[in-house]
Structures are given as structure tokens and as C-alpha cells.
Scaffold this motif. Structure first.
Motif, mmCIF file in Angstrom:
data_model
loop_
_atom_site.group_PDB
_atom_site.id
_atom_site.type_symbol
_atom_site.label_atom_id
_atom_site.label_comp_id
_atom_site.label_asym_id
_atom_site.label_seq_id
_atom_site.Cartn_x
_atom_site.Cartn_y
_atom_site.Cartn_z
ATOM 1 N N GLY A 1 0.908 -1.234 -0.053
ATOM 2 C CA GLY A 1 0.054 0.146 -0.526
ATOM 3 C C GLY A 1 1.049 1.593 0.311
ATOM 4 O O GLY A 1 2.177 1.226 0.490
ATOM 5 N N ASP B 1 -2.232 -7.474 -4.106
ATOM 6 C CA ASP B 1 -2.934 -6.857 -3.807
ATOM 7 C C ASP B 1 -2.283 -5.402 -3.751
ATOM 8 O O ASP B 1 -1.190 -5.364 -2.963
ATOM 9 C CB ASP B 1 -3.654 -7.678 -3.020
ATOM 10 N N VAL C 1 -3.531 -1.503 -2.126
ATOM 11 C CA VAL C 1 -4.051 -0.262 -1.251
ATOM 12 C C VAL C 1 -3.252 0.962 -0.902
ATOM 13 O O VAL C 1 -2.753 1.534 -1.179
ATOM 14 C CB VAL C 1 -4.859 -0.650 -0.061
ATOM 15 N N CYS D 1 -4.220 5.300 -0.175
ATOM 16 C CA CYS D 1 -5.089 5.777 0.492
ATOM 17 C C CYS D 1 -4.896 7.367 0.224
ATOM 18 O O CYS D 1 -3.592 7.675 0.224
ATOM 19 C CB CYS D 1 -4.579 5.809 1.774
ATOM 20 N N ARG E 1 -6.939 -0.733 -5.392
ATOM 21 C CA ARG E 1 -8.493 -0.445 -3.934
ATOM 22 C C ARG E 1 -8.267 1.208 -3.550
ATOM 23 O O ARG E 1 -7.131 0.893 -3.038
ATOM 24 C CB ARG E 1 -8.330 -2.007 -2.331
ATOM 25 N N VAL F 1 -8.824 3.827 -1.584
ATOM 26 C CA VAL F 1 -9.172 4.879 -0.201
ATOM 27 C C VAL F 1 -9.220 6.092 0.335
ATOM 28 O O VAL F 1 -8.680 6.625 -0.030
ATOM 29 C CB VAL F 1 -9.375 3.739 1.360
#
Length: 397
Positions: A120, A141, A143, A145, A164, A166
Motif C-alpha cells: 500500500g 494486492d 491499497v 490511501c 483498491r 480508499v
């Protein structure tokens, strides 16, 4: 290959895996043994040309193999404008258009070798795009932010790599620290701006530039000028200079001076330098065209400040007018389209010559950290174009 992290500030060394920040509060970086290291000769290997100084093995495939290897462009058409002999390190030619791909390449490989399933980052720009692209290519994977008020244009640029995403409503500066802690609890390796993995990869920008300048001119440049935001890239440049000295490749008198440049509207490191402070303090964030480097509380700011001072350099701030002027001159005089944040290096070098910090007979490398082709063109001046008929083209020419 190192498996230990060291704090530049207090000297404490710990084995990996470990938190990216020391108990004293300052960021750690990978400890490296540079004895026996020699100038890299295969720059086609890009980020991995000096793999023995990195904390991971080179990947066999994927865009991690394509990071680095960017050109150092001698730009004599900018010499008069800046006031010194200028070369531009064009990091916009990395896979996702910025130097961030170097840190991502190393961060992804460290994660893979550690058996991590997810990575991430905290970013609303180049680093978000780079991490998302690197992760998807590596089958991890990801993520990302981002601040809650991120623009739709930036969101679309990040989303194309299908991470992903966020949106986080709250203090964006605090998000950097909270994400590291929460990521460790949830099994997500956050490769943030000045994390050890990212700094290790990003130190190759300066190394590569010095090798290229040495191959072309016979010696390293007198000064290395680059934009600074979180302090991670600047820390990487500083680490490179330390390692080259440790390897015996640079005598203390040969070390290029490291100069860092910030936008005047948000310049905590420059303010700390001007005030003679030993650590960087948070400032109020103002509006600037160089939004990519407008970090009011840089997590690696104090280390970056220390690196600039230790090499005999410093930190300067330039206003938006100077930044946009440098951006136009880079394109109009040198044919290089860079983002506004990148143009601060040229604007900063010009200011440093004007103040006598850099002499007119010195060689300067300005690092252009990212491509301008991802930016909106709305800030471009009115276009001067004429319309003629095909029959009148000869007369017009």
C-alpha cells in the motif's frame, strides 16, 4: 545484500523486519556495505545497475525491470537562463512517468521476497500511480490511501491500474504514520514516501546521474539540485553520496553539493534551513502550482535537511512565478515537458546562481522528477497559432 536498518540520527541499528522509523522518531534506512563497490557500467539495468547496494534481488520480469536508466540531458540552451552549465536528469521517462518507479521497484521486490500478499501507499499523485502499477504487474494486492478531497482527474489517473482506493477524511499528514501502523497489523506493507525500501530504490537517481556525468564530462557535477517534498528522494541522494565516499570513489572534496528546492507557499525544510533549525517544523500549507511537493510536515524533512548541509549545500524556496517561468523555459528552450514540481529544480538552480551559492563556471545537474504530460494543460499560456490556406503555405513559411 543488507538485512539491517540504521537510523542516521542516533546510529541505532536493528535487524529486519523492523519499523521504518526509529524509537528516536527519525526514519531508518538500509545499512549498506559499499566496500569494494565500483562505478556501475551497465546502466541499461536501470534501478538494478547497482543491485549489490539494494535490499532485494533484481526481478526477472515486469515493469520493475524497466525503472531507471533515464537520460541525463546536457541542455546548453538553458545555460544562460540558469547562469551555469546545466544538465537535466529526465525522470519523466520512467514507466509511470516519475522517479517514484525506482522506489516502487525495490519496494515490490522486498515485499515479494518477504512473502507479502499486499502493498500500500499514502499518496494522491505519482507515488500512488507507481505503486498501483508495480503491484498489479507483480501480482500483489494494492491499497492506495488518498485524501478525501482528491480531484477526479487525479483519481482517474490512479484508478487505471485498478488498486483498491480508499479516500480518508482526516489529517493527511497523520495518515502517513497511521497507515504504517495499521498496515503492519493488517498484513499490508506500506511503501510510503521515505520508507527504507523506497529510499533504497530512489537513491539510484543520483547514482545514475553521477555515473552519466562522469562518463560524459570526466568528473561528477559540482552541484545536484532536486525538488523536495517528503524528503525521501533527497535522503536517497544523500545516501548515495555517503556510499560513494565509503567505497573510496569520491574524496570529500569531490562530493557534489546537494541543494533541495521547495515551493515558497509550502517550504518547511527551506524555512528550517533559513532559521538555522536542527529539525523541520510543520508549516501552514499554501496554494501552489507545485502541488506535488507541497508537504507541510515532511516525515523525512530533517534527514533531508541534514544531508543538504552535510554536503555543503542547502535548501531554497522559489515562488510560483519562478516555477512556471522555468517550466516554460524547459519546454521552449530544451524541449523537456516536466510537471511544475519538477521545474522547481531549474528555478532553484537559477536562484542559487543569482545568490552566489553556485558559480557560473560550475556544472549543475537538475533533477526533473516527473513528466508534465500528466498535468492539466489549463495553465499553459494562450497558444500563438495562425491559420493559412494550403495555397498560401509557401508564403507563410
Amino acid at each position: 545484500m543488507t538485512e539491517r536498518l540504521t537510523c542516521y540520527a542516533c546510529g541505532t541499528t536493528v535487524a529486519t523486519p523492523a519499523a521504518p522509523r526509529c524509537d528516536c522518531g527519525e526514519p531508518r534506512w538500509y545499512e549498506t556495505d559499499a566496500s569494494g563497490f565500483d562505478w556501475p557500467t551497465d546502466l541499461d539495468a536501470g534501478t538494478w545497475a547497482a543491485a549489490e547496494l539494494l535490499p532485494a534481488h533484481p526481478p526477472d520480469a515486469g515493469i520493475g525491470t524497466a525503472s531507471g536508466g533515464t537520460p541525463l540531458v546536457r541542455t546548453p540552451t538553458l545555460d544562460e537562463y540558469v547562469g551555469a552549465a546545466v544538465s537535466v536528469k529526465d525522470e519523466g521517462l520512467n514507466p509511470t512517468g516519475s522517479f517514484k518507479d525506482r522506489g516502487t521497484a525495490v519496494g515490490i521486490e522486498v515485499a515479494r521476497e518477504a512473502g507479502d500478499d499486499a502493498v500500500g501507499t499514502v499518496s494522491h499523485g505519482n507515488m500512488a500511480m507507481s505503486t498501483a502499477a508495480g503491484a498489479t504487474a507483480a501480482g500483489l494486492d494494492c491499497v492506495v490511501c488518498v485524501p478525501a478531497d482528491i480531484s477526479d482527474e487525479r483519481l482517474r489517473n490512479i484508478a487505471r491500474y485498478d488498486p483498491r482506493i480508499v479516500r480518508v477524511d482526516g489529517d493527511y499528514g497523520q495518515l502517513y504514520y497511521d497507515a504504517l501502523e495499521i498496515g503492519r497489523e493488517r498484513g499490508v506493507r506500506f511503501v510510503n514516501s521515505d520508507s527504507p525500501e523506497r529510499v533504497a530504490g530512489q537513491k539510484t537517481t543520483a547514482l545514475e546521474a553521477l555515473v552519466q556525468h562522469r562518463d560524459r564530462a570526466g568528473d561528477v557535477p559540482d552541484a545536484l539540485v532536486l525538488p523536495v517534498s517528503s524528503g525521501g528522494h533527497a535522503s536517497g541522494a544523500y545516501k548515495t553520496l555517503l556510499e560513494l565516499q565509503a567505497a573510496g570513489l569520491l574524496a570529500p572534496s569531490e562530493v557534489p553539493r546537494l541543494y533541495l528546492v521547495q515551493a515558497a507557499a509550502c517550504a518547511p525544510i527551506a524555512e528550517a534551513d533559513e532559521r538555522g533549525l536542527e529539525s523541520v517544523e510543520r508549516v501552514e500549507k499554501g496554494e501552489t502550482v507545485a502541488y506535488s511537493i507541497a508537504n507541510p510536515a515532511p516525515p523525512g524533512g530533517t534527514r533531508a535537511l541534514h544531508g543538504a548541509r552535510d554536503t555543503g549545500g542547502g535548501v531554497v524556496a522559489v515562488d510560483d512565478e519562478a516555477i512556471l517561468d522555468a517550466k516554460r523555459r524547459l519546454a521552449g528552450d530544451a524541449g523537456l515537458t516536466v510537471e511544475a514540481s519538477s521545474a522547481t529544480s531549474v528555478a532553484g538552480a537559477r536562484k542559487l546562481v543569482a545568490t552566489g551559492e553556485i558559480s557560473s563556471d560550475e556544472a549543475v545537474v537538475c533533477v526533473a522528477t516527473g513528466s508534465g504530460f500528466k498535468e492539466s494543460v489549463s495553465a499553459v499560456d494562450d497558444v500563438d497559432a495562425e491559420t493559412v490556406s494550403l495555397a498560401d503555405l509557401g508564403d507563410a513559411l
